[in-house]
Write a protein that holds these residues in place. Structure first.
Motif, PDB file in Angstrom:
ATOM      1  N   MET A 155      -7.043  85.224  68.026  1.00 40.88           N
ATOM      2  CA  MET A 155      -8.327  85.177  68.734  1.00 40.88           C
ATOM      3  C   MET A 155      -9.471  85.212  67.729  1.00 40.88           C
ATOM      4  O   MET A 155      -9.355  85.796  66.647  1.00 40.88           O
ATOM      5  CB  MET A 155      -8.486  86.403  69.649  1.00 40.88           C
ATOM      6  N   ASP A 170      -6.122  80.549  68.855  1.00 44.49           N
ATOM      7  CA  ASP A 170      -5.665  80.147  70.191  1.00 44.49           C
ATOM      8  C   ASP A 170      -6.740  80.401  71.243  1.00 44.49           C
ATOM      9  O   ASP A 170      -6.880  79.651  72.195  1.00 44.49           O
ATOM     10  CB  ASP A 170      -4.413  80.944  70.582  1.00 44.49           C
ATOM     11  N   ILE A 171      -7.459  81.501  71.066  1.00 42.59           N
ATOM     12  CA  ILE A 171      -8.360  81.988  72.120  1.00 42.59           C
ATOM     13  C   ILE A 171      -9.723  82.344  71.521  1.00 42.59           C
ATOM     14  O   ILE A 171      -9.781  83.016  70.488  1.00 42.59           O
ATOM     15  CB  ILE A 171      -7.765  83.253  72.794  1.00 42.59           C
ATOM     16  N   HIS A 189      -9.009  75.860  72.642  1.00 49.35           N
ATOM     17  CA  HIS A 189      -8.898  75.357  74.010  1.00 49.35           C
ATOM     18  C   HIS A 189      -8.664  76.439  75.062  1.00 49.35           C
ATOM     19  O   HIS A 189      -8.274  76.142  76.182  1.00 49.35           O
ATOM     20  CB  HIS A 189      -7.808  74.287  74.090  1.00 49.35           C
ATOM     21  N   ALA A 190      -8.900  77.681  74.684  1.00 51.23           N
ATOM     22  CA  ALA A 190      -8.837  78.761  75.679  1.00 51.23           C
ATOM     23  C   ALA A 190     -10.015  79.698  75.447  1.00 51.23           C
ATOM     24  O   ALA A 190     -10.293  80.082  74.310  1.00 51.23           O
ATOM     25  CB  ALA A 190      -7.525  79.520  75.563  1.00 51.23           C
ATOM     26  N   VAL A 191     -10.703  80.031  76.528  1.00 51.05           N
ATOM     27  CA  VAL A 191     -11.887  80.888  76.438  1.00 51.05           C
ATOM     28  C   VAL A 191     -11.695  82.099  77.348  1.00 51.05           C
ATOM     29  O   VAL A 191     -11.425  81.941  78.541  1.00 51.05           O
ATOM     30  CB  VAL A 191     -13.167  80.118  76.851  1.00 51.05           C
ATOM     31  N   TRP A 192     -11.800  83.277  76.748  1.00 56.45           N
ATOM     32  CA  TRP A 192     -11.809  84.516  77.533  1.00 56.45           C
ATOM     33  C   TRP A 192     -13.273  84.890  77.677  1.00 56.45           C
ATOM     34  O   TRP A 192     -13.885  85.366  76.727  1.00 56.45           O
ATOM     35  CB  TRP A 192     -11.013  85.591  76.795  1.00 56.45           C
ATOM     36  N   PHE A 200     -16.570  86.698  78.844  1.00 58.79           N
ATOM     37  CA  PHE A 200     -17.233  87.913  79.328  1.00 58.79           C
ATOM     38  C   PHE A 200     -18.686  87.657  79.719  1.00 58.79           C
ATOM     39  O   PHE A 200     -19.359  88.564  80.216  1.00 58.79           O
ATOM     40  CB  PHE A 200     -17.205  89.010  78.252  1.00 58.79           C
ATOM     41  N   ASP A 236     -20.492  80.800  84.942  1.00 59.34           N
ATOM     42  CA  ASP A 236     -19.272  80.025  85.203  1.00 59.34           C
ATOM     43  C   ASP A 236     -19.212  78.885  84.201  1.00 59.34           C
ATOM     44  O   ASP A 236     -20.163  78.108  84.087  1.00 59.34           O
ATOM     45  CB  ASP A 236     -19.303  79.450  86.623  1.00 59.34           C
ATOM     46  N   ASP A 262      -9.468  69.967  79.671  1.00 63.29           N
ATOM     47  CA  ASP A 262      -8.220  70.650  79.448  1.00 63.29           C
ATOM     48  C   ASP A 262      -8.425  71.972  78.707  1.00 63.29           C
ATOM     49  O   ASP A 262      -7.690  72.309  77.781  1.00 63.29           O
ATOM     50  CB  ASP A 262      -7.276  69.724  78.661  1.00 63.29           C
ATOM     51  N   VAL A 263      -9.461  72.679  79.110  1.00 68.40           N
ATOM     52  CA  VAL A 263      -9.752  73.973  78.506  1.00 68.40           C
ATOM     53  C   VAL A 263      -9.404  75.059  79.521  1.00 68.40           C
ATOM     54  O   VAL A 263      -9.697  74.925  80.704  1.00 68.40           O
ATOM     55  CB  VAL A 263     -11.238  74.082  78.114  1.00 68.40           C
ATOM     56  N   THR A 264      -8.743  76.105  79.058  1.00 66.93           N
ATOM     57  CA  THR A 264      -8.367  77.213  79.929  1.00 66.93           C
ATOM     58  C   THR A 264      -9.424  78.305  79.840  1.00 66.93           C
ATOM     59  O   THR A 264      -9.762  78.736  78.740  1.00 66.93           O
ATOM     60  CB  THR A 264      -6.999  77.776  79.475  1.00 66.93           C
ATOM     61  N   VAL A 319     -10.537  82.118  81.418  1.00 68.62           N
ATOM     62  CA  VAL A 319     -10.340  83.282  82.288  1.00 68.62           C
ATOM     63  C   VAL A 319     -11.582  84.153  82.145  1.00 68.62           C
ATOM     64  O   VAL A 319     -12.032  84.429  81.026  1.00 68.62           O
ATOM     65  CB  VAL A 319      -9.055  84.062  81.920  1.00 68.62           C
ATOM     66  N   ASN A 320     -12.158  84.524  83.261  1.00 72.70           N
ATOM     67  CA  ASN A 320     -13.407  85.291  83.277  1.00 72.70           C
ATOM     68  C   ASN A 320     -13.169  86.778  83.453  1.00 72.70           C
ATOM     69  O   ASN A 320     -12.301  87.180  84.225  1.00 72.70           O
ATOM     70  CB  ASN A 320     -14.290  84.827  84.444  1.00 72.70           C
ATOM     71  N   VAL A 321     -13.958  87.582  82.736  1.00 69.38           N
ATOM     72  CA  VAL A 321     -14.067  89.009  83.041  1.00 69.38           C
ATOM     73  C   VAL A 321     -15.537  89.242  83.353  1.00 69.38           C
ATOM     74  O   VAL A 321     -16.354  89.366  82.440  1.00 69.38           O
ATOM     75  CB  VAL A 321     -13.638  89.893  81.855  1.00 69.38           C
ATOM     76  N   ARG A 366     -25.207  86.107  92.055  1.00 74.45           N
ATOM     77  CA  ARG A 366     -25.616  85.675  90.716  1.00 74.45           C
ATOM     78  C   ARG A 366     -26.210  84.267  90.749  1.00 74.45           C
ATOM     79  O   ARG A 366     -27.268  84.023  90.168  1.00 74.45           O
ATOM     80  CB  ARG A 366     -24.393  85.725  89.786  1.00 74.45           C
ATOM     81  N   LEU A 419      -4.450  84.746  80.779  1.00 73.52           N
ATOM     82  CA  LEU A 419      -4.890  83.655  79.896  1.00 73.52           C
ATOM     83  C   LEU A 419      -3.716  83.134  79.070  1.00 73.52           C
ATOM     84  O   LEU A 419      -3.520  81.923  78.919  1.00 73.52           O
ATOM     85  CB  LEU A 419      -6.021  84.148  78.987  1.00 73.52           C
ATOM     86  N   LEU A 441      -2.195  79.315  79.023  1.00 68.14           N
ATOM     87  CA  LEU A 441      -2.007  78.589  77.757  1.00 68.14           C
ATOM     88  C   LEU A 441      -0.576  78.078  77.642  1.00 68.14           C
ATOM     89  O   LEU A 441      -0.331  76.936  77.263  1.00 68.14           O
ATOM     90  CB  LEU A 441      -2.265  79.535  76.577  1.00 68.14           C
ATOM     91  N   LYS A 500       0.081  75.159  79.799  1.00 69.28           N
ATOM     92  CA  LYS A 500      -0.562  73.961  79.283  1.00 69.28           C
ATOM     93  C   LYS A 500       0.279  73.362  78.164  1.00 69.28           C
ATOM     94  O   LYS A 500       0.472  72.152  78.095  1.00 69.28           O
ATOM     95  CB  LYS A 500      -1.963  74.303  78.773  1.00 69.28           C
TER      96      LYS A 500
END
Lengths: 217, 217
Positions: free
Chosen positions: A88, A149-150, A173-176, A178, A182, A189-191, A193-195, B21, B204, B208, B211
């Motif tokens: 990450m 990766d993230i 290609h993966a975003v966590w 915060f 949105d 093709d991007v993953t 996940v939202n917090v 929001r 997440l 991944l 994918k």
């Protein structure tokens, strides 16, 4: 197993980490076998939902015997991709980014933070946990030599979209996420996940409100 | 409106903060009216789900006119209990507790952190944002003089259950739980909302994994 896991519903996917956590705890407690009833009790779910969930990832149970704790834990770990480590980078060295950098559990679970970036010159060079904050301008150069990766997106709302697009363009290609926005990457093709911490707190506020109304009526 | 909100499903409740929001953003952009189509586009939902959600909290729309942004925003804010402020205490001055203490958005949204507590003598007396870490032993005395609506539980897993039970016994009936454990307070009329960061990261990781499988097939 992939023919099973391709069809997992969102609800099942979001329960898998809970199963994994409870099975790991049981393993530490020295428990070797578990029934769907006991697993359901710990998860706060019905035994039939537990059996249904675990069937959807390929079974693991035996009639009248239940589940082997270690086999099931490892099986779920494989489905979750926890059988290999992930790298990450953290974008944003504010309160949230710093908390992620310092949180010991992620490393223990195979998520290694390589580096941390911020646009604020006053933060660049600061130590946060084991990391030194780098300038966001260094992000491109960094990602030519290291694979992440993230990306942990912990920047303010106004900077979130641009920063996310930048890091995706650089090959992550993966975003966590915060940031309270949105992100829309459906085409790329991007993953994501939202917090959304504020939204979680607002749900708590709603539940409190309902309880007070209930008490008053 | 309470006769409506009593029946809200979990799914609706979890979408309300998102509506709130987006409506706040539109208000800032100077937008006065919004259709269910446009609100759906921003939320990533269908117009008919938007109408259904907003009907479930009491309407607010007018055929052929759409929704008044400010009226709807305030209406949802009322349902979420955001029309009055909430007080919080933070239990645990580690990375997560400190991030919550320093996160500016909560205060702006009416959630005021009164105090922060930790059992570690090395942390007691430290400044975190605007707060000074107090000893967990002071918790009881503190709560005789100040009312906290919400306890932010940011202690390690092994201490989570005991700490939560302690603060509930002292009269705090809502727990925002960051510890990777399930708290079971069903009998005690305690409201718990969990933020399981590791589990979010594992979801997440799962996505991944899927994918990569998809790309490889």
């Amino acid at each position: 197993m992939s023919e099973h896991t391709d069809r997992l519903s969102d609800a099942v996917v979001h329960r898998l980490p809970g199963y994994y956590r409870h099975l790991r705890e049981m393993e530490r407690e020295g428990i070797r076998q578990v029934s769907s009833t006991e697993l359901g009790r710990r998860m706060g779910q019905t035994p039939s939902l537990v059996r249904q969930d675990l069937n959807s990832i390929g079974g693991f149970g035996r009639q009248g015997y239940g589940y082997d704790v270690t086999v099931l834990k490892n099986g779920i770990g494989n489905v979750l991709g926890l059988n290999h480590s992930h790298t990450m980078i953290i974008l944003g060295a504010g309160s949230i980014g710093s908390a992620v950098a310092r949180y010991p559990n992620f490393l223990a679970e195979g998520f290694t933070t390589l580096a941390m970036f911020d646009t604020d010159p006053a933060k660049v060079g600061n130590r946060v946990g084991d990391l030194t904050v780098q300038s966001m301008e260094q992000l491109g150069v960094f990602l030519t030599s290291r694979k992440a990766d993230i990306a942990v997106l912990a920047v303010p709302a106004y900077a979130a979209k641009e920063t996310a697009e930048q890091v995706v363009k650089l090959g992550v290609h993966a975003v966590w996420n915060f940031a309270p926005v949105d992100l829309d990457f459906e085409k790329d093709d991007v993953t994501v996940v939202n917090v959304h911490l504020s939204e979680s707190l607002q749900v708590l506020s709603y539940l409190l409100e309902q309880k007070e109304k209930g008490a008053g009526s």
